[in-house]
Design an enzyme around this catalytic site. Structure first.
Site, PDB file in Angstrom:
ATOM      1  CG  ASP A  83      -4.886  -6.012 -13.643  1.00  0.00           C
ATOM      2  OD1 ASP A  83      -5.782  -7.512 -13.470  1.00  0.00           O
ATOM      3  OD2 ASP A  83      -4.600  -5.600 -13.807  1.00  0.00           O
ATOM      4  CG  ASP A 257      -2.626  -1.240  -8.957  1.00  0.00           C
ATOM      5  OD1 ASP A 257      -1.248  -1.552  -8.306  1.00  0.00           O
ATOM      6  OD2 ASP A 257      -2.603  -0.847 -10.168  1.00  0.00           O
TER       7      ASP A 257
HETATM    8  O1  G3H Z   1      -6.776  -2.824 -12.819  1.00  0.00           O
HETATM    9  C1  G3H Z   1      -6.102  -1.723 -13.489  1.00  0.00           C
HETATM   10  C2  G3H Z   1      -5.249  -1.421 -13.214  1.00  0.00           C
HETATM   11  O2  G3H Z   1      -4.863  -0.877 -11.715  1.00  0.00           O
HETATM   12  C3  G3H Z   1      -3.722  -1.561 -13.631  1.00  0.00           C
HETATM   13  O3  G3H Z   1      -3.465  -0.404 -14.210  1.00  0.00           O
HETATM   14  O4  G3H Z   1      -2.966   0.172 -15.871  1.00  0.00           O
HETATM   15  O5  G3H Z   1      -2.508   1.800 -14.638  1.00  0.00           O
HETATM   16  O6  G3H Z   1      -1.157  -0.271 -14.661  1.00  0.00           O
HETATM   17  P1  G3H Z   1      -2.579   0.565 -15.094  1.00  0.00           P
HETATM   18  P1  13P Z   2      -7.795  -1.412  -7.420  1.00  0.00           P
HETATM   19  O1  13P Z   2      -8.133   0.016  -8.178  1.00  0.00           O
HETATM   20  O2  13P Z   2      -9.615  -1.288  -6.347  1.00  0.00           O
HETATM   21  O3  13P Z   2      -6.736  -2.031  -6.372  1.00  0.00           O
HETATM   22  O4  13P Z   2      -8.021  -2.606  -8.514  1.00  0.00           O
HETATM   23  C1  13P Z   2      -7.108  -3.393  -9.527  1.00  0.00           C
HETATM   24  C2  13P Z   2      -7.214  -4.241 -10.000  1.00  0.00           C
HETATM   25  O5  13P Z   2      -8.339  -4.281 -10.106  1.00  0.00           O
HETATM   26  C3  13P Z   2      -6.170  -4.645 -10.697  1.00  0.00           C
HETATM   27  O6  13P Z   2      -7.308  -5.196 -11.852  1.00  0.00           O
HETATM   28 ZN    ZN Z   3      -8.564  -4.582 -12.361  1.00  0.00          ZN
END
Ligand code: G3H
Ligand code: 13P
Ligand code: ZN
Length: 310
Positions: A83, A257
């Site tokens: 991601d 997420d």
């Molecule tokens: O879009 C991002 C996701 O919510 C992942 O977030 O970089 O804190 O793991 P993170």
């Molecule tokens: P949310 O913060 O809305 O859960 O989105 C998650 C996301 O786009 C991860 O790439």
């Molecule tokens: Zn995202």
């Protein structure tokens, strides 16, 4: 079933008009809760990890957990996806370690640079049989380290989207139509630009579309966190009805997420509030895993339409 790419599941999603949930993972309880829901619902599923999640868990631990999940549930297709890959090196590392899909997020670059960098990742990933998600347009809010203010949010331009997909050869495209990451997506009424989604689909009907920042910020989960000592006031997400509309209007992948974070935190807070003497991690992580499963089940069955589409 071994881990799969998203190719076949996206083809089915476009043909049969449903979306596949892509859920962020960084520990065992998340992986188990999500995959158990998918298996029960007979739904395809995408597990995804950001670069910070990979740093937290370690790529070997993550891959090992995901592989066990796939072995334990041979009847459903499971993809493992990077991601918001920030650069070529991170994407390459994931490809080389068995990820079946990577995202290169070039949305912070100008159009030409985004095309150039995305194409580099596409060329490498495709040579190894891995598919690539790219992003065009900017989401409001916080994306990993990048802080984009709401006023800078840029919706995806449909004609640019067509040119971008042609020139990069990316397999799927994340678009900006008003969603944003995190628990504070809208100040007033929730609003998504379905008119832009429609124009994009008209121009690139065969390219799977991805929606980031698509958590509902489920009010019951926010309330649960707040009721048991949390302080998350004014949180607001994308209503289920809009996500359902997106699912039947050409969106193939919906990223979640924040809802998982809320479920995990709410369940753990509840155990501690009700039993301050608890200190066995299994005692608070099991309810958290159960609530993650329930949350994912609801999305697959009632919102995205991916149940029974494995
Ligand atoms: O879009 C991002 C996701 O919510 C992942 O977030 O970089 O804190 O793991 P993170
Ligand atoms: P949310 O913060 O809305 O859960 O989105 C998650 C996301 O786009 C991860 O790439
Ligand atoms: Zn995202």
């Amino acid at each position: 079933m071994p881990l799969v790419t998203t190719k076949a599941m996206f083809e089915k999603s476009m043909k049969e008009k449903f979306a596949i949930g892509a859920f962020n993972v960084n520990n065992m309880e998340l992986v188990q809760g999500i995959v158990e829901a998918a298996a029960e619902q007979n739904s395809p599923v995408i597990l995804q990890a950001s670069s910070s999640a990979i740093k937290y868990a370690g790529i070997d631990y993550l891959m090992a957990m995901v592989k066990v999940a796939a072995e334990e549930h041979p009847n459903i297709p499971i993809a493992i996806h990077l991601d918001h890959g920030p650069d070529f090196e991170t994407c390459k590392m994931c490809v080389d370690n068995g990820f079946t899909s990577v995202m290169f997020d070039g949305s912070k670059y100008d159009f030409e640079e985004n095309v150039r960098l995305t194409k580099e990742v596409v060329d490498y990933a495709h040579s190894k049989g891995v598919v690539v998600e790219a992003e065009l347009g900017k989401l409001a809010g916080i994306e990993d380290d990048v802080n984009v203010s709401a006023s800078d949010a840029m919706y995806t331009d449909p004609s640019q989207a067509e040119e971008f997909v042609k020139r990069t050869g990316c397999d799927s495209l994340a678009i900006a139509i008003g969603t944003s990451h995190g628990a504070y997506k809208f100040k007033g009424e929730a609003k998504l630009r379905f008119d832009i989604l429609k124009q994009i689909k008209e121009r690139i009907p065969n390219t799977p579309i991805v929606l980031h920042g698509a958590s509902t910020v489920i009010p019951e989960l926010v309330n649960m966190c707040n009721q048991y000592g949390g302080n998350i006031p004014g949180a607001k997400g994308v209503p289920d009805e809009m996500l359902h509309e997106a699912s039947i209007s050409g969106v193939s992948k919906i990223n979640v997420d924040t809802d998982l974070r809320l479920a995990m935190t709410g369940a753990i807070r509840k155990v501690f509030a009700e039993d301050p003497s608890a200190f066995d991690p299994r005692k608070y992580l099991k309810p958290a895993r159960d609530l993650i499963k329930e949350t994912v089940t609801h999305k697959m069955r009632d919102v995205f339409g991916s149940a029974n589409k494995a």
